[in-house]
Design an enzyme around this catalytic site. Structure first.
Site, mmCIF file in Angstrom:
data_model
loop_
_atom_site.group_PDB
_atom_site.id
_atom_site.type_symbol
_atom_site.label_atom_id
_atom_site.label_comp_id
_atom_site.label_asym_id
_atom_site.label_seq_id
_atom_site.Cartn_x
_atom_site.Cartn_y
_atom_site.Cartn_z
ATOM 1 N N PRO A 1 38.575 53.899 11.358
ATOM 2 C CA PRO A 1 39.453 52.704 11.301
ATOM 3 C C PRO A 1 39.825 51.978 12.621
ATOM 4 O O PRO A 1 40.233 50.732 12.666
ATOM 5 C CB PRO A 1 40.829 53.270 10.954
ATOM 6 C CG PRO A 1 40.682 54.775 11.396
ATOM 7 C CD PRO A 1 39.153 55.115 11.212
ATOM 8 N N LYS B 1 37.846 47.170 10.180
ATOM 9 C CA LYS B 1 36.896 46.514 9.593
ATOM 10 C C LYS B 1 36.647 46.761 7.920
ATOM 11 O O LYS B 1 36.312 46.312 7.205
ATOM 12 C CB LYS B 1 35.719 47.058 9.874
ATOM 13 C CG LYS B 1 35.180 46.397 11.360
ATOM 14 C CD LYS B 1 35.244 44.699 11.405
ATOM 15 C CE LYS B 1 34.990 44.191 12.804
ATOM 16 N NZ LYS B 1 35.396 42.951 12.951
ATOM 17 N N HIS C 1 47.548 36.332 15.442
ATOM 18 C CA HIS C 1 47.372 36.741 16.772
ATOM 19 C C HIS C 1 46.287 35.937 17.417
ATOM 20 O O HIS C 1 45.116 36.211 16.709
ATOM 21 C CB HIS C 1 47.326 38.427 16.749
ATOM 22 C CG HIS C 1 48.404 39.199 16.616
ATOM 23 N ND1 HIS C 1 48.642 40.431 16.477
ATOM 24 C CD2 HIS C 1 49.664 38.762 15.955
ATOM 25 C CE1 HIS C 1 49.813 40.853 16.492
ATOM 26 N NE2 HIS C 1 50.360 39.803 15.794
ATOM 27 N N TYR D 1 34.853 41.822 17.229
ATOM 28 C CA TYR D 1 36.100 42.426 16.804
ATOM 29 C C TYR D 1 36.660 41.320 15.663
ATOM 30 O O TYR D 1 37.150 41.781 14.702
ATOM 31 C CB TYR D 1 36.932 42.420 18.056
ATOM 32 C CG TYR D 1 38.388 42.835 17.760
ATOM 33 C CD1 TYR D 1 38.813 44.104 17.706
ATOM 34 C CD2 TYR D 1 39.395 41.763 17.819
ATOM 35 C CE1 TYR D 1 40.056 44.324 17.465
ATOM 36 C CE2 TYR D 1 40.982 41.986 17.350
ATOM 37 C CZ TYR D 1 41.186 43.294 17.354
ATOM 38 O OH TYR D 1 42.331 43.889 17.117
ATOM 39 N N TYR E 1 45.872 48.537 22.293
ATOM 40 C CA TYR E 1 44.925 49.592 22.124
ATOM 41 C C TYR E 1 44.914 50.541 23.363
ATOM 42 O O TYR E 1 44.454 49.788 24.530
ATOM 43 C CB TYR E 1 43.404 48.945 21.666
ATOM 44 C CG TYR E 1 43.657 48.315 20.481
ATOM 45 C CD1 TYR E 1 42.685 49.255 19.402
ATOM 46 C CD2 TYR E 1 43.371 47.069 20.650
ATOM 47 C CE1 TYR E 1 42.699 48.437 18.260
ATOM 48 C CE2 TYR E 1 43.236 46.407 19.301
ATOM 49 C CZ TYR E 1 42.993 46.925 18.179
ATOM 50 O OH TYR E 1 42.733 46.583 16.793
HETATM 51 P P1 FAD Z 1 40.217 51.135 -2.367
HETATM 52 O O1 FAD Z 1 41.364 50.452 -1.620
HETATM 53 O O2 FAD Z 1 40.014 52.557 -2.302
HETATM 54 O O3 FAD Z 1 40.202 50.922 -3.957
HETATM 55 C C1 FAD Z 1 39.719 51.665 -4.866
HETATM 56 C C2 FAD Z 1 40.611 51.695 -6.065
HETATM 57 O O4 FAD Z 1 39.946 52.266 -7.255
HETATM 58 C C3 FAD Z 1 41.934 52.411 -5.862
HETATM 59 O O5 FAD Z 1 42.946 51.759 -6.331
HETATM 60 C C4 FAD Z 1 41.765 53.785 -6.695
HETATM 61 O O6 FAD Z 1 42.773 54.201 -7.140
HETATM 62 C C5 FAD Z 1 40.717 53.293 -7.799
HETATM 63 N N1 FAD Z 1 39.902 54.285 -8.192
HETATM 64 C C6 FAD Z 1 39.334 55.331 -7.725
HETATM 65 N N2 FAD Z 1 38.756 56.250 -8.708
HETATM 66 C C7 FAD Z 1 38.653 55.418 -9.899
HETATM 67 C C8 FAD Z 1 38.221 55.642 -11.304
HETATM 68 N N3 FAD Z 1 37.540 56.792 -11.441
HETATM 69 N N4 FAD Z 1 38.672 54.709 -12.304
HETATM 70 C C9 FAD Z 1 39.200 53.775 -11.948
HETATM 71 N N5 FAD Z 1 39.641 53.595 -10.757
HETATM 72 C C10 FAD Z 1 39.531 54.355 -9.691
HETATM 73 N N6 FAD Z 1 41.218 50.033 7.034
HETATM 74 C C11 FAD Z 1 41.494 49.389 8.121
HETATM 75 O O7 FAD Z 1 41.008 48.166 8.419
HETATM 76 N N7 FAD Z 1 42.542 49.856 8.951
HETATM 77 C C12 FAD Z 1 43.336 50.765 8.670
HETATM 78 O O8 FAD Z 1 44.281 51.194 9.234
HETATM 79 C C13 FAD Z 1 42.930 51.656 7.453
HETATM 80 N N8 FAD Z 1 43.664 52.710 7.293
HETATM 81 C C14 FAD Z 1 43.382 53.470 6.083
HETATM 82 C C15 FAD Z 1 43.845 54.624 5.797
HETATM 83 C C16 FAD Z 1 43.583 55.511 4.566
HETATM 84 C C17 FAD Z 1 44.412 56.819 4.130
HETATM 85 C C18 FAD Z 1 42.236 55.155 3.693
HETATM 86 C C19 FAD Z 1 41.879 55.935 3.004
HETATM 87 C C20 FAD Z 1 41.663 53.907 4.259
HETATM 88 C C21 FAD Z 1 42.175 53.080 5.344
HETATM 89 N N9 FAD Z 1 41.548 52.066 5.705
HETATM 90 C C22 FAD Z 1 41.843 51.360 6.807
HETATM 91 C C23 FAD Z 1 40.349 51.561 5.073
HETATM 92 C C24 FAD Z 1 40.775 50.327 3.796
HETATM 93 O O9 FAD Z 1 42.076 50.629 3.546
HETATM 94 C C25 FAD Z 1 39.649 50.316 3.085
HETATM 95 O O10 FAD Z 1 38.443 49.919 3.484
HETATM 96 C C26 FAD Z 1 39.954 49.505 1.679
HETATM 97 O O11 FAD Z 1 41.108 50.008 1.135
HETATM 98 C C27 FAD Z 1 38.753 49.343 1.016
HETATM 99 O O12 FAD Z 1 39.096 48.685 -0.134
HETATM 100 P P2 FAD Z 1 38.336 48.986 -1.635
HETATM 101 O O13 FAD Z 1 39.209 48.385 -2.656
HETATM 102 O O14 FAD Z 1 37.014 48.975 -1.590
HETATM 103 O O15 FAD Z 1 38.931 50.558 -1.875
HETATM 104 C C1 PHB Z 2 46.544 48.491 11.531
HETATM 105 O O1 PHB Z 2 47.716 47.824 11.731
HETATM 106 O O2 PHB Z 2 46.807 49.253 10.629
HETATM 107 C C2 PHB Z 2 45.363 48.392 12.325
HETATM 108 C C3 PHB Z 2 45.329 47.455 13.178
HETATM 109 C C4 PHB Z 2 44.234 47.268 14.043
HETATM 110 C C5 PHB Z 2 43.311 48.053 14.003
HETATM 111 C C6 PHB Z 2 43.445 49.320 13.165
HETATM 112 C C7 PHB Z 2 44.500 49.480 12.385
HETATM 113 O O3 PHB Z 2 42.310 48.038 14.882
#
Ligand code: FAD
Ligand code: PHB
Length: 394
Positions: free
Chosen positions: A294, A298, A72, A385, A202
């Site tokens: 969210p 980021k 995009h 952004y 948005y």
């Molecule tokens: P995570 O993806 O949470 O990975 C952590 C991993 O550690 C998981 O697989 C978990 O199962 C594992 N774990 C946990 N505890 C233990 C343990 N004790 N032992 C071993 N493994 C363990 N961000 C956006 O930018 N846009 C969005 O639309 C958006 N939507 C989201 C919706 C939800 C429901 C959530 C929870 C988050 C969302 N986020 C979004 C945020 C984004 O998904 C996270 O910032 C991203 O997943 C971060 O990655 P991470 O690897 O740090 O953590």
């Molecule tokens: C998404 O597609 O999950 C999404 C895209 C843009 C945003 C937030 C979430 O700003």
């Protein structure tokens, strides 16, 4: 059992760190609490900043992304039934956004690790970190087959998300946490219907924020602002479509294509940071150390930025024994984290409606008009952004 780096968690942070260490010839074991199917099916973020997409390319994990993902160059803002196109690439020297789901990144990274034959254990339980403040930390865990293990290592990377064990195994008093809860949540909707737009929309509406995003040419992704304690059962399909039509509606005849809702969930919105992102030989990365609301997409991008810094610092240590880069990790990562926190909060406040503050609502309109009509305001918004300037060089 012994490895160089024990990585807790196979989300984007843990898997990308594992890949960077693999390419640098540093051994690692990744331990994940959930099953592979669960991790690969978890629907979360969908938008990658340029620098995250480039990182996946450098790591050799971008073949499918480059084939399938839409790139995009602009997005749209809507308010007062008017639409404004914001040409982010033009305003940022060519920075684009790549639409590729988090679970696809996770799937590609797992596939690559399995193909390399490197250790990645799913379904592990009872993970405990010991000796983190010594030079010989260990990770104890129960494997999927029920056997108990003690993994000795040089470093532990806490990539286990907000609810993981890594952050909570740091003694009280070491970390300072900063937290803010918002009076909103997001209802996230996945629907089998081609997107009604090529670019993200948005929308700021009196009934609340709405976002039209997408996952493919066949699948649309929507978010609706709802109250923080909202019950999912209050949102049958009809209500979702009617609310999206209202909040996204314009005076120029734009229409929303409707389809079948295949998934819906509610996500609370919070800002959270711990400082420092290190204790002894334990380094926190991604959601284990910080959560952003969210709105600005980021979370995933910050997780990738953290592990890039961490991998560089670990590799420097293995090459030269110099721990200066490891000492700098937390400070370098936190600069980018706070920048993203600030922008995520301001974008959230700009686009959501808090009915308890009519004054705020008028101010939001003044700012929206400014951002959508003044080139310098638009440019400033876009630089944040798209994630520019890159973390670490601020
Ligand atoms: P995570 O993806 O949470 O990975 C952590 C991993 O550690 C998981 O697989 C978990 O199962 C594992 N774990 C946990 N505890 C233990 C343990 N004790 N032992 C071993 N493994 C363990 N961000 C956006 O930018 N846009 C969005 O639309 C958006 N939507 C989201 C919706 C939800 C429901 C959530 C929870 C988050 C969302 N986020 C979004 C945020 C984004 O998904 C996270 O910032 C991203 O997943 C971060 O990655 P991470 O690897 O740090 O953590
Ligand atoms: C998404 O597609 O999950 C999404 C895209 C843009 C945003 C937030 C979430 O700003």
């Amino acid at each position: 059992e012994r490895t160089q780096v024990a990585i807790i968690g196979a989300g984007p942070a843990g898997l990308l760190l594992g890949r960077m260490l693999e390419l640098a010839g540093v051994d690692a074991v990744i331990l994940e609490h959930r099953t592979r199917a669960y991790v690969e099916g978890r629907i979360r973020a969908g938008m990658l900043e340029d620098r995250t997409a480039r990182l996946l390319d450098e790591l050799g994990l971008a073949d499918r992304m480059n084939r399938e993902a839409a790139v995009h160059h602009a997005f749209e803002m809507r308010f007062d039934r008017q639409r404004y196109r914001i040409p982010m690439a033009e305003l940022t020297g060519g920075c684009t956004a790549v639409m590729y789901s988090q679970q696809e990144i996770v799937r590609d990274a797992i596939e690559a690790r399995v193909a390399s034959g490197l250790p990645l254990e799913f379904d592990v339980d009872d993970v405990r970190l010991d000796g983190v403040d010594t030079d010989t930390p260990t990770v104890r865990y129960r494997a999927a087959d029920g056997t108990e293990h003690v993994l000795a290592c040089d470093f532990i990377a806490g990539c286990d998300g907000f609810h993981g064990v890594s952050r909570t195994s740091i003694p009280a008093g070491v970390l300072t946490s900063y937290e803010h809860d918002y009076p909103f949540a997001w209802l996230g909707v996945l629907a089998d219907v081609p997107p009604s737009t090529f670019e993200l929309i948005y929308a700021c509406h009196e009934r609340g924020f709405a976002l039209h995003s997408m996952r493919s040419s066949e699948v649309s992704r929507f978010y609706l602002q709802v109250p923080p304690d909202e019950d999912l059962a209050a949102w049958p399909e009809d209500r979702i479509w009617s609310e999206l039509r209202t909040r996204l509606g314009t005076d120029d005849g734009w229409t929303l294509a409707e389809g079948t809702v295949t998934k819906k969930s509610i996500t609370a919105m919070r800002s959270f940071v711990v400082e420092p992102m290190q204790y002894g030989r334990l380094f926190l990365a991604g959601d284990a150390a910080h959560i952003v609301p969210p709105t600005a997409a980021k979370g995933l991008n910050l997780a990738a930025a953290d592990v890039r810094l961490l991998a560089d610092a670990l590799c420097t240590w293995y090459e030269s024994g110099d721990d200066a880069a490891l000492d700098r990790y937390s400070g370098d990562a936190l600069r980018g984290v706070w920048r993203a926190q600030q922008f995520s909060r301001s974008m959230t406040s700009l686009l959501h409606h808090d009915p308890s503050s009519p004054m705020e609502w008028r101010l939001q309109h003044a700012e929206l008009k400014h951002v959508c009509t003044s080139e310098s305001a638009m440019k400033n918004f876009c630089e944040n952004y798209v994630g520019y300037p890159p973390v670490g060089r601020i």
